[in-house]
Design a protein around this motif. Structure first.
Motif, short mmCIF file in Angstrom:
data_model
loop_
_atom_site.label_atom_id
_atom_site.label_comp_id
_atom_site.label_asym_id
_atom_site.label_seq_id
_atom_site.Cartn_x
_atom_site.Cartn_y
_atom_site.Cartn_z
N VAL A 28 0.85 -1.21 0.00
CA VAL A 28 0.00 0.00 0.00
C VAL A 28 0.87 1.25 0.00
N ILE A 29 1.93 1.24 0.83
CA ILE A 29 2.84 2.39 0.89
C ILE A 29 3.56 2.57 -0.44
N ALA A 30 3.98 1.46 -1.07
CA ALA A 30 4.66 1.55 -2.37
C ALA A 30 3.76 2.18 -3.41
N THR A 31 2.50 1.77 -3.43
CA THR A 31 1.54 2.34 -4.39
C THR A 31 1.32 3.82 -4.11
N GLY A 32 1.15 4.16 -2.82
CA GLY A 32 0.94 5.56 -2.47
C GLY A 32 2.15 6.42 -2.80
N LEU A 33 3.36 5.89 -2.54
CA LEU A 33 4.57 6.65 -2.84
C LEU A 33 4.73 6.86 -4.34
N LEU A 34 4.47 5.82 -5.12
CA LEU A 34 4.59 5.94 -6.57
C LEU A 34 3.64 6.99 -7.12
N ILE A 35 2.40 6.98 -6.63
CA ILE A 35 1.41 7.96 -7.09
C ILE A 35 1.80 9.36 -6.64
N THR A 36 2.23 9.50 -5.38
CA THR A 36 2.59 10.82 -4.85
C THR A 36 3.77 11.42 -5.61
N LEU A 37 4.79 10.61 -5.88
CA LEU A 37 5.97 11.10 -6.60
C LEU A 37 5.59 11.56 -8.01
N HIS A 38 4.71 10.82 -8.66
CA HIS A 38 4.28 11.22 -10.00
C HIS A 38 3.41 12.49 -9.96
N LEU A 39 2.64 12.66 -8.89
CA LEU A 39 1.86 13.89 -8.75
C LEU A 39 2.77 15.10 -8.57
N ILE A 40 3.83 14.94 -7.75
CA ILE A 40 4.79 16.03 -7.57
C ILE A 40 5.46 16.35 -8.90
N GLY A 41 5.88 15.31 -9.62
CA GLY A 41 6.49 15.51 -10.93
C GLY A 41 5.54 16.17 -11.90
N PHE A 42 4.27 15.79 -11.84
CA PHE A 42 3.28 16.37 -12.76
C PHE A 42 3.07 17.86 -12.47
N ILE A 43 3.10 18.24 -11.19
CA ILE A 43 2.98 19.66 -10.83
C ILE A 43 4.14 20.45 -11.43
N LEU A 44 5.35 19.91 -11.30
CA LEU A 44 6.53 20.58 -11.87
C LEU A 44 6.45 20.60 -13.41
N TYR A 45 5.98 19.51 -13.98
CA TYR A 45 5.87 19.39 -15.44
C TYR A 45 4.83 20.35 -16.01
N SER A 46 3.81 20.66 -15.22
CA SER A 46 2.68 21.47 -15.71
C SER A 46 2.92 22.97 -15.62
N ARG A 47 3.99 23.38 -14.99
CA ARG A 47 4.25 24.81 -14.86
C ARG A 47 4.49 25.43 -16.24
N PRO A 48 3.87 26.56 -16.53
CA PRO A 48 4.07 27.19 -17.84
C PRO A 48 5.49 27.71 -18.01
N ILE A 49 5.97 27.71 -19.25
CA ILE A 49 7.31 28.19 -19.57
C ILE A 49 7.20 29.57 -20.20
N ALA A 50 7.80 30.55 -19.58
CA ALA A 50 7.78 31.91 -20.13
C ALA A 50 8.59 31.97 -21.41
N GLN A 51 8.02 32.58 -22.43
CA GLN A 51 8.71 32.72 -23.71
C GLN A 51 8.68 34.20 -24.13
N LEU A 52 9.52 34.97 -23.45
CA LEU A 52 9.55 36.41 -23.69
C LEU A 52 10.25 36.71 -25.01
N PRO A 53 9.68 37.59 -25.83
CA PRO A 53 10.28 37.89 -27.13
C PRO A 53 11.72 38.38 -27.03
#
Length: 562
Positions: A254-279
């Motif tokens: 149960v802990i392994a499943t929870g850890l795997l999901i939590t780590l991917h959620l943290i990664g997804f938050i970082l992955y979802s941040r917008p990238i500034a593209q200033l001219p």
């Protein structure tokens, strides 16, 4: 009659001995198979999901063998070491099998048979070295027998990260656990922004450990249940519950499943941040993939083709309105003093477009593999020297001993030396993060330059002498470096794969393999600093200190070991 019986008994004894030998080899075969499965996570197979379970068999073998050892008179040596050695050989041997692509090296003047022997030595040595490091990890785990599973997981994860850090500090490094997730699982690779690639390595080791401890705990529970039932002599099986299915919820799973999901959620938050593209931060970079086979490097025909391909590519990109053009490592295989008279530099003076040209720098009687910045006037304004050289390929380790046996595999006769470890690479567009070929495997090279103000990555490589899986693994390494530093990356290679990567590790364009290509893409200069860039790999020391502290408290009796 007696002869027949004796013969039959002899055959039975022989079969019994063969069975015993097979049983004794079975742990090694299981470990080797699981190591091979881990090796399949990277190119050319890319079965990255296997990384989350491929250490489980090894972990179970190490812990259970240690338990069996304590239940009987100690054996002369730990039974966990051979399986660990086989696991490491299986993983690193498969993942680094592209090394065999250096054979034959006849184009370097190395005869066919010595070339084969050198190739097998390189492949075998790096595979065996990987096995030694895993064996050290297993030896530590054996010492933890009798302690709580949570402590084994904590220390096992910490030691694995510590060993990878130790290995990566040396000259031979490539196949970390972290790179098994690149480029397919970009969400989890984003954990590298927190504390570098060891964050991903720790995640993989911890999840594998939890699954392994779940299996061990379940087996121990079954054995204990059966033992209790057998002790109740004379009672029917219906009363003891012997025939009833074992009802057991495994907390570690149960802990392994929870850890795997939590780590991917943290990664997804970082992955979802917008990238500034200033001219104002935009930079249009062109790449020329010259496709010059390495076997031509020492010939006049090879140099003629290099001049032609890179000059024509530069002119094509300049006409497309690029701000700069990037060429691969050793694009022009000549010394710095001869660069100014080339057609490529003449084209730079004509078009006025900045060029990063791969060639050879000079340092006294020695030379460096370098990347030169030519400004719009065709003048060299900065230079980056490759600081991580390939053993045997670019220098001879223990040259006093091996120099007479193994000749330097270089297209030049001069002695090659590394660049300094603290270089900065200033360009007309601001400070850049520079990398030449093998350096892509060393995240600290990129972190240090990002912390010093590097705003974008220029990676210049030549992977032409390896099999196709190597340049794809190389591209995967550059993806990790782009994510960890939160930088756009332009990657130029001789024969593939060249590409452009955004700060989220997404490949905007990738070239073909063994093709001549030019391509232009807009990247953006950035001055952000991830937690990893600011603090480095803080997680590994934290894991080592906390696990060491927990073990010490148990030894002092402040925490119960069981």
């Amino acid at each position: 009659m007696q002869k027949k019986q004796s013969k039959k008994q002899g055959e039975q004894g022989k079969q019994g001995r063969q069975g015993e030998r097979f049983i004794s080899l079975l742990p090694c075969l299981i470990a080797l198979a699981s190591g091979i499965f881990m090796g399949l996570t990277v190119a050319p197979v890319g079965a990255w999901l296997l990384a989350w379970i491929a250490i489980v068999p090894l972990w179970v073998l190490v812990v259970t063998s240690a338990k069996r050892k304590n239940q009987s008179p100690p054996a002369p040596s730990s039974p966990s070491t051979p399986p660990a050695l086989f696991w490491g050989i299986g993983y690193h041997g498969v993942a680094l099998s592209w090394i065999t692509g250096i054979h034959p090296m006849t184009w370097l003047g190395v005869p066919w048979l010595p070339s084969l022997l050198i190739t097998l030595f390189c492949w075998g040595f790096i595979s065996l070295l990987g096995g030694v490091f895993v064996s050290i990890w297993a030896a530590v785990m054996v010492r933890l027998n009798g302690h709580k599973p949570w402590l084994r997981i904590l220390i096992g994860t910490a030691v694995w990260c510590g060993l990878e850090s130790l290995w990566s500090a040396g000259p031979l490094w490539w196949s970390s656990l972290a790179y098994t997730q690149s480029p397919h699982n970009l969400v989890i690779v984003h954990l590298g922004q927190l504390s570098g690639p060891n964050t991903v390595t720790a995640a993989i080791a911890a999840v594998n450990g939890l699954i392994a401890e779940a299996y061990i705990n379940r087996q121990d529970t079954k054995i204990s249940s059966v033992s209790r039932q057998l002790l109740q002599v004379g009672e029917p099986a219906q009363r003891t519950g012997f025939s009833a299915p074992l009802r057991f919820v495994n907390k570690y799973l149960v802990i392994a499943t929870g850890l795997l999901i939590t780590l991917h959620l943290i990664g997804f938050i970082l992955y979802s941040r917008p990238i500034a593209q200033l001219p104002e931060a935009a930079l249009k970079v062109g790449i020329v993939q010259g496709n010059i086979p390495n076997r031509l490097l020492r010939s006049s025909e090879g140099f003629r083709r290099a001049q032609e391909n890179y000059t024509n590519g530069y002119l094509t990109l300049a006409d497309q309105g690029v701000d700069a053009v990037l060429t691969p490592e050793g694009a022009l295989p000549i010394f710095q003093r001869n660069l100014l008279g080339t057609a490529l530099v003449a084209a730079v003076k004509e078009k006025g477009v900045v060029a990063w040209i791969g060639a050879f720098g000079e340092r006294g009687d020695s030379y460096t593999i370098s990347l030169f910045t030519f400004n719009s006037q065709g003048e060299i304004v900065s230079r980056y020297d490759k600081s991580k050289l390939v053993p045997l390929g670019e220098y001879i380790p223990f040259e006093g001993i091996l120099g007479g046996i193994v000749q330097r595999l270089s297209p030049l006769e001069a002695h090659q030396v590394p660049g300094s470890a603290n270089q900065i690479f200033d360009t007309p567009f601001g400070r850049a993060i520079a990398s030449i070929c093998y350096e892509s495997a060393f995240p600290e090279q990129f972190r240090r330059q990002a912390a010093a103000g590097g705003q974008f990555i220029v990676s210049s490589s030549n992977d032409a002498h390896y099999t196709a899986s190597m340049p794809f693994q190389h591209h995967a390494q550059d993806i990790m470096r782009a994510i960890e530093t939160d930088r756009w990356s332009a990657r130029a290679t001789n024969t593939g794969y060249s590409g452009f990567i955004d700060p989220h590790g997404r490949t905007l364009w990738i070239s073909g393999y063994n093709t001549y290509e030019t391509h232009a893409e807009t990247i953006y200069r950035r001055q952000t600093q991830t937690l990893y860039v600011r603090w480095g790999d803080w997680l590994t020391p934290l894991l080592l200190i906390s696990s060491g502290g927990a073990w010490l408290l148990i030894q002092l009796g402040h925490i119960e070991p069981i």
